[in-house]
Design an enzyme around this catalytic site. Structure first.
Site, short mmCIF file in Angstrom:
data_model
loop_
_atom_site.label_atom_id
_atom_site.label_comp_id
_atom_site.label_asym_id
_atom_site.label_seq_id
_atom_site.Cartn_x
_atom_site.Cartn_y
_atom_site.Cartn_z
N ARG A 160 11.45 -5.38 3.08
CA ARG A 160 11.13 -3.95 3.02
C ARG A 160 12.18 -3.09 3.74
O ARG A 160 12.65 -3.43 4.80
CB ARG A 160 9.76 -3.75 3.68
CG ARG A 160 9.41 -2.29 3.85
CD ARG A 160 7.96 -2.07 3.93
NE ARG A 160 7.36 -2.62 5.14
CZ ARG A 160 6.05 -2.60 5.34
NH1 ARG A 160 5.23 -2.11 4.42
NH2 ARG A 160 5.54 -3.10 6.45
N ARG A 164 12.10 -1.57 9.58
CA ARG A 164 11.23 -1.19 10.68
C ARG A 164 11.22 -2.26 11.77
O ARG A 164 11.27 -3.44 11.48
CB ARG A 164 9.79 -1.02 10.15
CG ARG A 164 9.61 0.24 9.38
CD ARG A 164 8.32 0.28 8.60
NE ARG A 164 7.20 -0.41 9.21
CZ ARG A 164 5.99 -0.44 8.68
NH1 ARG A 164 5.76 0.19 7.53
NH2 ARG A 164 5.01 -1.07 9.27
N ARG A 185 -8.57 1.38 9.98
CA ARG A 185 -8.12 0.01 10.17
C ARG A 185 -9.08 -0.80 11.01
O ARG A 185 -8.86 -1.99 11.22
CB ARG A 185 -6.78 0.07 10.90
CG ARG A 185 -5.62 -0.55 10.18
CD ARG A 185 -4.43 -0.35 11.09
NE ARG A 185 -3.29 -1.10 10.67
CZ ARG A 185 -2.30 -0.58 9.94
NH1 ARG A 185 -2.35 0.65 9.52
NH2 ARG A 185 -1.26 -1.32 9.65
N ARG A 241 0.74 -8.80 13.45
CA ARG A 241 0.10 -7.83 12.55
C ARG A 241 -0.84 -8.51 11.57
O ARG A 241 -1.91 -7.99 11.26
CB ARG A 241 1.17 -7.05 11.79
CG ARG A 241 1.79 -5.97 12.64
CD ARG A 241 3.11 -5.52 12.10
NE ARG A 241 3.01 -4.82 10.84
CZ ARG A 241 4.02 -4.71 9.97
NH1 ARG A 241 5.18 -5.26 10.22
NH2 ARG A 241 3.85 -4.03 8.87
N LYS A 289 0.84 -1.22 0.00
CA LYS A 289 0.00 0.00 0.00
C LYS A 289 0.87 1.26 0.00
O LYS A 289 0.58 2.21 -0.72
CB LYS A 289 -0.90 0.06 1.25
CG LYS A 289 -1.87 -1.08 1.39
CD LYS A 289 -2.77 -0.87 2.59
CE LYS A 289 -2.07 -0.83 3.93
NZ LYS A 289 -1.46 -2.12 4.35
P1 ADP Z 1 1.63 -1.77 7.74
O1 ADP Z 1 0.47 -1.42 6.85
O2 ADP Z 1 2.77 -2.28 6.98
O3 ADP Z 1 1.25 -2.61 8.92
P2 ADP Z 1 1.67 0.92 8.90
O4 ADP Z 1 2.81 1.81 8.70
O5 ADP Z 1 0.39 1.28 8.23
O6 ADP Z 1 2.20 -0.49 8.44
O7 ADP Z 1 1.36 0.75 10.47
C1 ADP Z 1 2.35 0.38 11.39
C2 ADP Z 1 1.75 0.23 12.78
O8 ADP Z 1 1.22 1.50 13.23
C3 ADP Z 1 0.56 -0.72 12.88
O9 ADP Z 1 0.97 -2.07 13.06
C4 ADP Z 1 -0.12 -0.18 14.16
O10 ADP Z 1 0.56 -0.55 15.34
C5 ADP Z 1 0.04 1.32 13.99
N1 ADP Z 1 -1.10 1.91 13.24
C6 ADP Z 1 -1.03 2.58 12.06
N2 ADP Z 1 -2.24 2.99 11.65
C7 ADP Z 1 -3.13 2.56 12.59
C8 ADP Z 1 -4.53 2.63 12.73
N3 ADP Z 1 -5.30 3.24 11.81
N4 ADP Z 1 -5.11 2.07 13.82
C9 ADP Z 1 -4.36 1.45 14.76
N5 ADP Z 1 -3.03 1.33 14.68
C10 ADP Z 1 -2.40 1.86 13.62
#
Ligand code: ADP
Length: 252
Positions: A161, A194, A122, A205, A43
C-alpha cells in the site's frame, strides 16, 4: 451519471472550523454507510471509489490522525500527540480520544451528501456512541459493509500500500499502481508508505482487529444492517460487488 468532484474533506480532516472545498450535492436520500473489515482489506480504496462514483464523503478516522501527524508538535493537542503514539505502534487510540474527535465533527455525519465511515467505529463502545448520536440527530445508517478477505492476502495488500501525502488517496504498487510511480493520480502529491504498515505494527493491528473490531460484525448483524462482501479481486470488481449487494433502492 455525472462524476462528483472530489471533495478535500477539510471539515473532517481538520475539524469543524475548516471549510470543505466542495460541498456534496444535496440528495433526497443520502447514502450513509459504515465500512468494516481488517486493516488492509481495501476499505479506504472502496470508500474512495464510492465517493468518486456516488458522492458521499469518505470519512476516515485514520486520515484525521495522519493529517494531525503532519502538523508541528506545538500545533498538536496533548491528546492528539498521545493518539499518534498509539497509532504508530499499531494499537487502537483510546475510545475517549476518538469519540471526542468524531463528536466535534458531527456536522459531517449530518451532511446532506451522506457519508462513508471508514475505520470508525472500531470497538463496541464506539459503535454504541455512534448509535446514540445518530438517534439524537435523527439520522440513520443505510448499511454496514463488511469486507472479507483471507489473512495472507490482507498482509500482501498492506505491504504494497502507498498513500498520497497530500490528498490521502490510496494506491497499491502492483494491484492499483499510480500512472506515474510515486506520484498521486489525483493531485500529483508524493506517495509514501505509512509507518503503521511496517511489519511489526501490522501484526499488532491484525490482532487488535480480531479482538476489538470483529465483534462489531455481530452487533450490526443483529441490527439488520450487515452486508458481507467478499473482497477478492480488483478494486473495480469489489466495487461492483458492493453496489450490487447493497439494496438497489439505496443507490441514486
Ligand atoms: P487501517 O484500517 O488500515 O488499520 P486506519 O487508517 O483506519 O487504517 O487507522 C490507522 C490507525 O489509526 C489505527 O491502527 C489506530 O491506531 C488509529 N485509529 C483509526 N481509527 C480508530 C478508531 N476508530 N479507534 C481507535 N483507533 C483508531
Amino acid at each position: 451519471m455525472t462524476v462528483p468532484i472530489k471533495n478535500d474533506r477539510a471539515a473532517w480532516l481538520h475539524g469543524p472550523s475548516a471549510q470543505c472545498s466542495q460541498l456534496p450535492a444535496a440528495v433526497k436520500l443520502p447514502l450513509r454507510l459504515v465500512l468494516l473489515g481488517a486493516p488492509g482489506v481495501g476499505k479506504g480504496t472502496q470508500a474512495e471509489l464510492l465517493h468518486e462514483r456516488l458522492g458521499p464523503c469518505h470519512l476516515s478516522t485514520g486520515d484525521v490522525f495522519r493529517a494531525a501527524s503532519g502538523r508541528s508538535a506545538c500545533e498538536q493537542s496533548p491528546a492528539m500527540a498521545a493518539a499518534l503514539a498509539y497509532m504508530s505502534r499499531g494499537e487502537l487510540v483510546p475510545d475517549a480520544t476518538v469519540w471526542e474527535m468524531v463528536k466535534e465533527r458531527a456536522g459531517c455525519l449530518r451532511c446532506h451528501g451522506g457519508f462513508i465511515l471508514d475505520g470508525f467505529p472500531r470497538t463496541l463502545l464506539q459503535a454504541e456512541s455512534l448509535r446514540t448520536l445518530m438517534e439524537k440527530e435523527k439520522i440513520t445508517l443505510n448499511a454496514v459493509v463488511d469486507y472479507e478477505l483471507p489473512f495472507a492476502e490482507v498482509v500482501s495488500r498492506i505491504s504494497g500500500r502507498r498513500t498520497c501525502r497530500t490528498c490521502k488517496s490510496v494506491f497499491h504498487v502492483s494491484q492499483r499502481p499510480p500512472q506515474k510511480e510515486g506520484v498521486c493520480d489525483h493531485c500529483e502529491g508524493p506517495l509514501f508508505q505509512r509507518e503503521d504498515d511496517r511489519k511489526e505494527a501490522v501484526s499488532v493491528r491484525l490482532q487488535t482487529y480480531n479482538r476489538s473490531t470483529a465483534p462489531l460484525i455481530d452487533f450490526y448483524k443483529k441490527m439488520g444492517l450487515l452486508v458481507s462482501v467478499p473482497a477478492m479481486g480488483s478494486p473495480d470488481d469489489i466495487y461492483e460487488r458492493t453496489v450490487e449487494l447493497l439494496k438497489s433502492d439505496l443507490i441514486h
